[in-house]
Design an enzyme around this catalytic site. Sequence first.
Site, PDB file in Angstrom:
ATOM      1  N   CYS A   1       0.770  -6.923   7.502  1.00 33.78           N
ATOM      2  CA  CYS A   1      -0.276  -7.939   7.598  1.00 33.78           C
ATOM      3  C   CYS A   1       0.296  -9.308   7.950  1.00 33.78           C
ATOM      4  O   CYS A   1       1.447  -9.615   7.640  1.00 33.78           O
ATOM      5  CB  CYS A   1      -1.037  -8.014   6.275  1.00 33.78           C
ATOM      6  SG  CYS A   1      -2.611  -8.867   6.433  1.00 33.78           S
TER       7      CYS A   1
ATOM      8  N   ASP B   1      -5.170  -5.808  -4.842  1.00 30.06           N
ATOM      9  CA  ASP B   1      -4.187  -6.848  -4.549  1.00 30.06           C
ATOM     10  C   ASP B   1      -3.895  -7.618  -5.838  1.00 30.06           C
ATOM     11  O   ASP B   1      -4.701  -7.638  -6.767  1.00 30.06           O
ATOM     12  CB  ASP B   1      -4.746  -7.795  -3.486  1.00 30.06           C
ATOM     13  CG  ASP B   1      -3.690  -8.657  -2.824  1.00 30.06           C
ATOM     14  OD1 ASP B   1      -2.492  -8.468  -3.121  1.00 30.06           O
ATOM     15  OD2 ASP B   1      -4.067  -9.498  -1.995  1.00 30.06           O
TER      16      ASP B   1
END
Length: 211
Positions: free
Chosen positions: A7, A129
């Site tokens: 990412c 997360d």
Amino acid sequence: MTTAKICGLRAPDTLDAAISGGASHVGFVFFASSPRHLSFDAAAGLAARVPGHVGRVGVFVDPADDLLEPAIGAGRLDVLQLHKTAPERIAAIRARYRLPVWAAVAVKARADLDAARPLAGLVDRILYDAKTPEGATLPGGMGVRFDWGLLEGIAHPAPWALSGGLDAGNVAEAIHGTGAEIVDVSSGVESAPGVKDPAKIRAFLKAVSAA
């Protein structure tokens, strides 16, 4: 088999390292406060380098339509990853753009996992997360991890991925401990905030494939 998303990619050499190393997904960040933020022109240039078998994921923080629409076009996005976005807004985005949606659930304590329940039927994947520190301006990408043991015995309301504090040194432990289908890394393959390191990307992907 666990796959990986790299990412916050911003440069052709690091994007190419992710693709050649076997990443299943690459993430383009559209959030102005992030050091990984991309302009639409930059996203278009990177998106053109991504082969069809690799998913292009756009990362957003509670986005308005005037950001989503051009970003989807520029990044040729296959998936929308939403942070800090209410379930009602997630449903509206999914209905309007007809793209798979991943929603982030920020985790520090077991009670935080309750936020995943309202997402059942709304999202295609939940991204667990690490919750960032109080007062942090970014929703992720800060190298913070949570206790992966919190996921043990949880009935997941959707397919899921694991993020937060992963790197080449701990990703095998994370995979073995959680059974994650997808692992997502950003700061763990950087030499400085927003600056990806091709060697670290290759090492991370090698560790994932060997796990």
